[in-house]
Design an enzyme around this catalytic site. Structure first.
Site, PDB file in Angstrom:
ATOM      1  N   THR A  38     -49.260 -17.625 -32.233  1.00 40.53           N
ATOM      2  CA  THR A  38     -49.787 -16.258 -32.335  1.00 40.53           C
ATOM      3  C   THR A  38     -48.731 -15.215 -32.012  1.00 40.53           C
ATOM      4  O   THR A  38     -48.909 -14.032 -32.304  1.00 40.53           O
ATOM      5  CB  THR A  38     -50.970 -16.048 -31.360  1.00 40.53           C
ATOM      6  OG1 THR A  38     -50.491 -16.295 -30.037  1.00 40.53           O
ATOM      7  CG2 THR A  38     -52.112 -16.988 -31.683  1.00 40.53           C
ATOM      8  N   CYS A  42     -49.325 -14.359 -22.289  1.00 43.26           N
ATOM      9  CA  CYS A  42     -50.511 -14.105 -21.464  1.00 43.26           C
ATOM     10  C   CYS A  42     -50.255 -14.381 -19.994  1.00 43.26           C
ATOM     11  O   CYS A  42     -49.327 -15.101 -19.631  1.00 43.26           O
ATOM     12  CB  CYS A  42     -51.641 -15.053 -21.900  1.00 43.26           C
ATOM     13  SG  CYS A  42     -52.346 -14.652 -23.493  1.00 43.26           S
ATOM     14  N   CYS A  46     -55.716 -15.717 -18.410  1.00 40.83           N
ATOM     15  CA  CYS A  46     -56.263 -15.063 -19.601  1.00 40.83           C
ATOM     16  C   CYS A  46     -57.473 -15.831 -20.134  1.00 40.83           C
ATOM     17  O   CYS A  46     -57.480 -17.064 -20.182  1.00 40.83           O
ATOM     18  CB  CYS A  46     -55.210 -14.968 -20.700  1.00 40.83           C
ATOM     19  SG  CYS A  46     -55.834 -14.083 -22.157  1.00 40.83           S
ATOM     20  N   ARG A  49     -58.868 -18.221 -25.908  1.00 38.91           N
ATOM     21  CA  ARG A  49     -59.004 -19.648 -26.166  1.00 38.91           C
ATOM     22  C   ARG A  49     -57.706 -20.371 -25.810  1.00 38.91           C
ATOM     23  O   ARG A  49     -56.611 -19.866 -26.056  1.00 38.91           O
ATOM     24  CB  ARG A  49     -59.303 -19.844 -27.656  1.00 38.91           C
ATOM     25  CG  ARG A  49     -59.857 -21.202 -28.026  1.00 38.91           C
ATOM     26  CD  ARG A  49     -60.478 -21.123 -29.432  1.00 38.91           C
ATOM     27  NE  ARG A  49     -59.489 -20.626 -30.412  1.00 38.91           N
ATOM     28  CZ  ARG A  49     -58.628 -21.433 -31.050  1.00 38.91           C
ATOM     29  NH1 ARG A  49     -58.626 -22.727 -30.836  1.00 38.91           N
ATOM     30  NH2 ARG A  49     -57.784 -20.929 -31.912  1.00 38.91           N
ATOM     31  N   ARG A  71     -45.151 -10.761 -27.915  1.00 40.47           N
ATOM     32  CA  ARG A  71     -45.809  -9.490 -27.607  1.00 40.47           C
ATOM     33  C   ARG A  71     -46.825  -9.687 -26.481  1.00 40.47           C
ATOM     34  O   ARG A  71     -47.393 -10.770 -26.327  1.00 40.47           O
ATOM     35  CB  ARG A  71     -46.564  -8.955 -28.836  1.00 40.47           C
ATOM     36  CG  ARG A  71     -45.737  -8.743 -30.081  1.00 40.47           C
ATOM     37  CD  ARG A  71     -46.600  -8.148 -31.206  1.00 40.47           C
ATOM     38  NE  ARG A  71     -47.915  -8.798 -31.345  1.00 40.47           N
ATOM     39  CZ  ARG A  71     -48.132  -9.905 -32.051  1.00 40.47           C
ATOM     40  NH1 ARG A  71     -47.130 -10.504 -32.684  1.00 40.47           N
ATOM     41  NH2 ARG A  71     -49.344 -10.422 -32.139  1.00 40.47           N
ATOM     42  N   CYS A  73     -50.260  -9.816 -24.708  1.00 40.14           N
ATOM     43  CA  CYS A  73     -51.627 -10.082 -25.131  1.00 40.14           C
ATOM     44  C   CYS A  73     -52.469  -8.840 -24.838  1.00 40.14           C
ATOM     45  O   CYS A  73     -52.366  -8.257 -23.765  1.00 40.14           O
ATOM     46  CB  CYS A  73     -52.175 -11.280 -24.360  1.00 40.14           C
ATOM     47  SG  CYS A  73     -53.958 -11.469 -24.441  1.00 40.14           S
ATOM     48  N   CYS A  76     -55.381  -9.821 -21.799  1.00 46.09           N
ATOM     49  CA  CYS A  76     -55.110  -9.940 -20.362  1.00 46.09           C
ATOM     50  C   CYS A  76     -54.009  -8.977 -19.907  1.00 46.09           C
ATOM     51  O   CYS A  76     -53.757  -8.867 -18.708  1.00 46.09           O
ATOM     52  CB  CYS A  76     -54.743 -11.375 -20.002  1.00 46.09           C
ATOM     53  SG  CYS A  76     -53.193 -11.925 -20.745  1.00 46.09           S
TER      54      CYS A  76
HETATM   55 ZN   LIG Z   1     -53.987 -13.009 -22.767  1.00 44.41          ZN
END
Ligand SMILES: [Zn+2]
Length: 375
Positions: A38, A42, A46, A49, A71, A73, A76
């Site tokens: 993705t 995080c 977080c 999933r 990048r 998230c 969170c």
């Molecule tokens: Zn996150």
């Protein structure tokens, strides 16, 4: 110097992966995980999933993760509040959730997963008051609200979390000591909370009124220490309350280990005018130094009152907080100590050793004491 309570170790990827699987809030701020599929990274807690293990990379800082092309998230917000502010934010949220409930420091620290001592210190540094004062202020605000809406005093004070209307008038924490009259009446009308704990100097018993610490005593036998206190405060309501006293016991332990040179302990003790002068003089003796009884007598303007000084030292109700252990005979012998000469010896040794360490410490090295006073 390690000030964190945590003993968890997130140095290995396996440990980090376990923390991510548990969404362990304690690990937040300790490391970050990025998801290759993705492109985001995080906090360990977080709620997103869980990614597959093979798609995860770990980073120590947000900067490292960003430098590797990931990048933040959105969920969170790993670049958000630092961990310490986050802890305090959660503590405030817990206190705000139900102003009628009186959370003890221990309950609050359970709720936010840090030790009571750590939480007390953090909270004061960030918010400027203790969690308890914060709660009191919230109750005061709720009360003013209710009264301004025309509610009756008894009902309003109960709704705001006061146990009785009279408790509500007992607001601002006083700097001054216990009224001598209350003390003379063996604590009649006072609520005294107490706790004892093992230390390297034996058992310490700490007792406090609503206003401050009224007793710090050392001994070898818990029952004897409690009996002595019961005798002194025979007419007070005595409540064993380990949680309420935990921060103070934490300070005492830190002091005994040379990790703290001063106490932030509000005192609530009764003193005659002379005792007050002597005890003030004792509190001005710097950490790691000693004075003779005659020097103290001179400094309080009664150079011939050496014996009276010695007896004021011997009647000190709060060990360490009033450092009567720093007074010795003119010739250098240790003289007496209310809680036993061996303890005085250990205290003076610890102070001398740590004071020497402090002198050798390079400038700019922070200690717990510095942190506390930086707020
Ligand atoms: Zn996150």
């Amino acid at each position: 110097m390690k000030t964190s309570h945590t003993t968890q170790d997130w140095s290995t990827d396996d440990a980090r992966w376990t923390a991510v699987n548990r969404r362990d809030k304690d690990a937040d701020g300790e490391f970050f995980y990025a998801v290759k599929t993705t492109g985001v990274f995080c906090r360990p807690s977080c709620a997103s999933r869980l990614p597959r293990r093979e798609n995860v990379a770990f980073f120590n800082t947000t900067d490292d993760a960003r430098a590797a092309g990931f990048r933040d998230c959105k969920r969170c917000q790993p670049g958000g509040l630092p961990r310490e502010l986050e802890i305090v934010r959660r503590a405030c949220a817990a206190l705000d959730a139900d102003p009628q409930q009186r959370l003890t420091l221990a309950q609050l620290s359970d709720a936010v997963h840090v030790s009571p001592f750590h939480l007390q210190r953090l909270f004061k540094r960030v918010v400027g008051v203790s969690p308890r004062q914060y709660q009191a202020a919230q109750r005061g605000a709720a009360l003013r609200d209710a009264l301004s809406r025309g509610a009756d005093v008894t009902r309003a004070s109960a709704d705001a979390g006061f146990s009785s209307p009279s408790r509500m008038y007992d607001t601002a924490p006083a700097e001054l000591g216990m009224a001598p009259s209350a003390y003379r009446r063996k604590g009649a009308g006072l609520t005294v909370r107490y706790a004892s704990a093992p230390t390297n100097l034996g058992i310490v018993l700490v007792a406090a009124t609503e206003k401050g610490i009224c007793r710090i005593a050392f001994g070898d036998d818990e029952t004897a220490l409690v009996d002595e206190m019961r005798d002194e405060f025979a007419n007070a309501e005595l409540i064993a309350d380990t949680a309420a006293l935990a921060p103070f016991i934490g300070q005492i332990r830190a002091y005994l280990h040379g990790e703290r040179e001063r106490f932030d302990l509000p005192l609530d003790i009764a003193a005659t005018a002379f005792q007050q002068r002597v005890w003030d003089a004792l509190r001005r003796i710097p950490y790691g130094e000693t004075r003779s009884y005659s020097e103290i007598a001179e400094s309080v303007g009664s150079p011939r009152a050496v014996r009276a000084v010695a007896s004021a030292c011997a009647s000190n109700p709060v060990a360490l907080a009033i450092p009567c252990h720093r007074v010795i005979h003119k010739g250098g012998s240790l003289a007496g100590y209310r809680w036993g000469l061996p303890r005085k010896t250990v205290l003076l040794d610890t102070e001398a050793q740590h004071a020497a360490d402090t002198t050798r410490r390079p400038a700019g090295t922070a200690t717990i004491t510095d942190l506390d006073h930086a707020a």
